[in-house]
Write a protein that holds these residues in place. Structure first.
Motif, PDB file in Angstrom:
ATOM      1  N   PHE A  24     -19.208  11.109  39.705  1.00  0.00           N
ATOM      2  CA  PHE A  24     -19.007  12.122  40.396  1.00  0.00           C
ATOM      3  C   PHE A  24     -19.889  12.435  41.447  1.00  0.00           C
ATOM      4  CE2 PHE A  24     -16.753  13.090  36.380  1.00  0.00           C
ATOM      5  CZ  PHE A  24     -15.701  13.665  36.803  1.00  0.00           C
ATOM      6  N   ALA A  25     -21.251  11.603  41.352  1.00  0.00           N
ATOM      7  CA  ALA A  25     -22.338  11.761  42.561  1.00  0.00           C
ATOM      8  C   ALA A  25     -22.130  10.826  43.502  1.00  0.00           C
ATOM      9  CB  ALA A  25     -23.618  11.609  41.813  1.00  0.00           C
ATOM     10  N   GLY A  26     -20.928  10.099  43.169  1.00  0.00           N
ATOM     11  CA  GLY A  26     -20.556   9.162  44.470  1.00  0.00           C
ATOM     12  C   GLY A  26     -21.205   7.714  44.593  1.00  0.00           C
ATOM     13  N   ARG A  27     -22.050   7.586  43.194  1.00  0.00           N
ATOM     14  CA  ARG A  27     -22.536   6.226  42.933  1.00  0.00           C
ATOM     15  C   ARG A  27     -21.660   5.187  42.640  1.00  0.00           C
ATOM     16  NH1 ARG A  27     -26.586   9.823  40.698  1.00  0.00           N
ATOM     17  NH2 ARG A  27     -25.545   9.614  38.719  1.00  0.00           N
ATOM     18  N   ALA A  28     -21.959   4.004  43.022  1.00  0.00           N
ATOM     19  CA  ALA A  28     -21.080   3.061  42.282  1.00  0.00           C
ATOM     20  C   ALA A  28     -21.043   2.998  40.825  1.00  0.00           C
ATOM     21  CB  ALA A  28     -21.500   1.507  42.886  1.00  0.00           C
ATOM     22  N   SER A  29     -20.192   2.682  40.146  1.00  0.00           N
ATOM     23  CA  SER A  29     -19.899   2.760  38.707  1.00  0.00           C
ATOM     24  C   SER A  29     -18.863   1.503  38.250  1.00  0.00           C
ATOM     25  CB  SER A  29     -19.626   4.094  38.167  1.00  0.00           C
ATOM     26  OG  SER A  29     -19.510   4.130  36.875  1.00  0.00           O
ATOM     27  N   SER A  30     -19.065   1.263  37.046  1.00  0.00           N
ATOM     28  CA  SER A  30     -18.256   0.249  36.565  1.00  0.00           C
ATOM     29  C   SER A  30     -17.524   1.061  35.268  1.00  0.00           C
ATOM     30  CB  SER A  30     -19.187  -0.675  35.721  1.00  0.00           C
ATOM     31  OG  SER A  30     -19.882  -0.243  34.685  1.00  0.00           O
ATOM     32  N   PHE A  31     -15.989   0.431  35.443  1.00  0.00           N
ATOM     33  CA  PHE A  31     -15.139   1.056  34.505  1.00  0.00           C
ATOM     34  C   PHE A  31     -14.426  -0.022  33.934  1.00  0.00           C
ATOM     35  CE2 PHE A  31     -10.725   2.613  33.887  1.00  0.00           C
ATOM     36  CZ  PHE A  31     -10.928   3.605  33.009  1.00  0.00           C
ATOM     37  N   ARG A  32     -14.554   0.021  32.480  1.00  0.00           N
ATOM     38  CA  ARG A  32     -13.726  -1.110  31.785  1.00  0.00           C
ATOM     39  C   ARG A  32     -12.597  -0.404  31.025  1.00  0.00           C
ATOM     40  NH1 ARG A  32     -15.381  -6.191  32.070  1.00  0.00           N
ATOM     41  NH2 ARG A  32     -14.580  -6.946  30.096  1.00  0.00           N
ATOM     42  N   LEU A  33     -11.455  -0.963  30.765  1.00  0.00           N
ATOM     43  CA  LEU A  33     -10.402  -0.081  30.009  1.00  0.00           C
ATOM     44  C   LEU A  33     -10.596  -0.357  28.410  1.00  0.00           C
ATOM     45  CD1 LEU A  33      -7.142  -1.204  31.838  1.00  0.00           C
ATOM     46  CD2 LEU A  33      -8.497   1.155  32.257  1.00  0.00           C
ATOM     47  N   ASP A  34     -11.155  -1.319  28.061  1.00  0.00           N
ATOM     48  CA  ASP A  34     -11.723  -1.274  26.655  1.00  0.00           C
ATOM     49  C   ASP A  34     -10.588  -1.026  25.646  1.00  0.00           C
ATOM     50  OD1 ASP A  34     -14.292  -2.314  27.149  1.00  0.00           O
ATOM     51  OD2 ASP A  34     -15.153  -0.249  27.546  1.00  0.00           O
ATOM     52  N   ILE A  35      -9.334  -1.819  25.836  1.00  0.00           N
ATOM     53  CA  ILE A  35      -8.294  -1.518  25.021  1.00  0.00           C
ATOM     54  C   ILE A  35      -8.584  -1.807  23.676  1.00  0.00           C
ATOM     55  CG2 ILE A  35      -5.844  -1.746  24.701  1.00  0.00           C
ATOM     56  CD1 ILE A  35      -5.883  -2.040  27.914  1.00  0.00           C
ATOM     57  N   PRO A  36      -8.370  -1.347  22.470  1.00  0.00           N
ATOM     58  CA  PRO A  36      -8.654  -1.920  21.151  1.00  0.00           C
ATOM     59  C   PRO A  36      -7.551  -3.166  20.966  1.00  0.00           C
ATOM     60  CG  PRO A  36      -8.574   0.453  21.037  1.00  0.00           C
ATOM     61  CD  PRO A  36      -8.142   0.157  22.525  1.00  0.00           C
ATOM     62  N   ASP A  37      -7.878  -4.191  20.292  1.00  0.00           N
ATOM     63  CA  ASP A  37      -6.819  -5.168  19.919  1.00  0.00           C
ATOM     64  C   ASP A  37      -5.814  -4.903  19.166  1.00  0.00           C
ATOM     65  OD1 ASP A  37      -8.888  -6.975  21.171  1.00  0.00           O
ATOM     66  OD2 ASP A  37     -10.097  -7.607  19.206  1.00  0.00           O
ATOM     67  N   PHE A  38      -5.807  -3.978  18.376  1.00  0.00           N
ATOM     68  CA  PHE A  38      -4.760  -3.524  17.615  1.00  0.00           C
ATOM     69  C   PHE A  38      -3.621  -2.723  18.503  1.00  0.00           C
ATOM     70  CE2 PHE A  38      -7.624   0.066  17.075  1.00  0.00           C
ATOM     71  CZ  PHE A  38      -6.739   1.189  17.489  1.00  0.00           C
ATOM     72  N   VAL A  39      -3.860  -2.619  19.572  1.00  0.00           N
ATOM     73  CA  VAL A  39      -2.995  -1.739  20.513  1.00  0.00           C
ATOM     74  C   VAL A  39      -1.980  -2.831  21.099  1.00  0.00           C
ATOM     75  CG1 VAL A  39      -2.519  -0.366  22.693  1.00  0.00           C
ATOM     76  CG2 VAL A  39      -4.420   0.152  21.006  1.00  0.00           C
ATOM     77  N   HIS A  40      -0.656  -2.672  21.148  1.00  0.00           N
ATOM     78  CA  HIS A  40       0.503  -3.285  21.536  1.00  0.00           C
ATOM     79  C   HIS A  40       0.264  -3.449  23.173  1.00  0.00           C
ATOM     80  CE1 HIS A  40       3.976  -5.958  21.971  1.00  0.00           C
ATOM     81  NE2 HIS A  40       4.585  -4.912  22.598  1.00  0.00           N
ATOM     82  N   ARG A  41       0.457  -4.835  23.721  1.00  0.00           N
ATOM     83  CA  ARG A  41       0.388  -4.745  25.073  1.00  0.00           C
ATOM     84  C   ARG A  41       1.611  -5.600  25.424  1.00  0.00           C
ATOM     85  NH1 ARG A  41      -5.625  -6.272  27.233  1.00  0.00           N
ATOM     86  NH2 ARG A  41      -6.921  -5.637  25.144  1.00  0.00           N
ATOM     87  N   CYS A  42       2.247  -4.952  26.691  1.00  0.00           N
ATOM     88  CA  CYS A  42       3.186  -5.523  27.214  1.00  0.00           C
ATOM     89  C   CYS A  42       3.039  -6.199  28.494  1.00  0.00           C
ATOM     90  CB  CYS A  42       4.553  -4.616  27.405  1.00  0.00           C
ATOM     91  SG  CYS A  42       5.172  -3.672  26.059  1.00  0.00           S
TER      92      CYS A  42
END
Length: 210
Positions: free
Chosen positions: A15-33
């Motif tokens: 929110f301050a405009g600083r570069a940030s990192s963002f990872r989805l961190d999807i749990p392994d048990f969640v089904h992916r397509c």
């Protein structure tokens, strides 16, 4: 703080405009397509790298080797995407995961089915067939390397091998990699048809994911 003039599509900031990192961190048990992501021309591998490093995803870019003119009448081999302009990504069918991918630099959008508002998906079986087609496309080159003793498969490495058509792959270790026929020697974890040592073509091998 970064100036808005220096921000590019796909950059993540707080929110301050600083570069940030963002990872989805999807749990392994969640089904992916498997989703088909459309990307800017000639950015297949760079976009896949961003999706992996920035979002923590495991994208798939099918590739094959081709011979191209290299100057002075020579040819050189280069690796090119089999589906130029597309990257396959395993994602849950959730809006927030789609938005994260769409915000990645180089991504143009998702492939949709006609008349549908949600991204199209591919079955695991379809992706496995694509992986097999990729191995077949590169089989001739890998056999040539094996015949010359320059195989990319390292002795002692763990691999999955498609030994019997229609059956699940078997775990094995790489043995000798130099063979005049371009085949790879493997040693299975268990006996099959009374033996553990087999000679197979490179296209029958798959790397073991860590």
């Amino acid at each position: 703080m970064r100036s808005a003039l220096h921000l590019k599509k796909g950059d993540v900031v707080d929110f301050a405009g600083r570069a940030s990192s963002f990872r989805l961190d999807i749990p392994d048990f969640v089904h992916r397509c498997w989703h088909v992501v459309m990307v800017d021309p000639c950015t297949d591998r760079s976009v896949a790298k961003r999706l992996e490093e920035d979002l923590g995803l495991l994208p798939y870019v099918p590739q094959e080797w081709r011979s191209v003119p290299g100057g002075r009448g020579r040819k050189r081999e280069v690796q090119v995407p089999m589906l130029p302009g597309y990257v396959l990504v395993g994602l849950p069918d959730l809006d927030w995961t789609w938005r994260a991918v769409l915000a990645t630099r180089g991504v143009e959008g998702f492939l949709h089915r006609s008349g549908s508002q949600t991204p199209a998906t591919l079955s695991d079986a379809s992706v496995e067939r694509l992986r097999y087609a990729e191995r077949c496309a590169n089989n001739k080159r890998e056999k040539r390397l094996a015949a010359a003793g320059k195989s990319e498969w390292q002795p002692g490495g763990d691999v999955w091998v498609d030994l019997v058509p229609g059956f699940s792959p078997l775990l094995a270790k790489i043995g000798a990699t130099k063979d005049p026929r371009g085949r790879i020697e493997i040693l299975l974890e268990e006996d099959v048809f009374g033996r553990r040592a087999w000679s197979v073509e490179p296209k029958q091998l798959r790397r073991v994911s860590v």
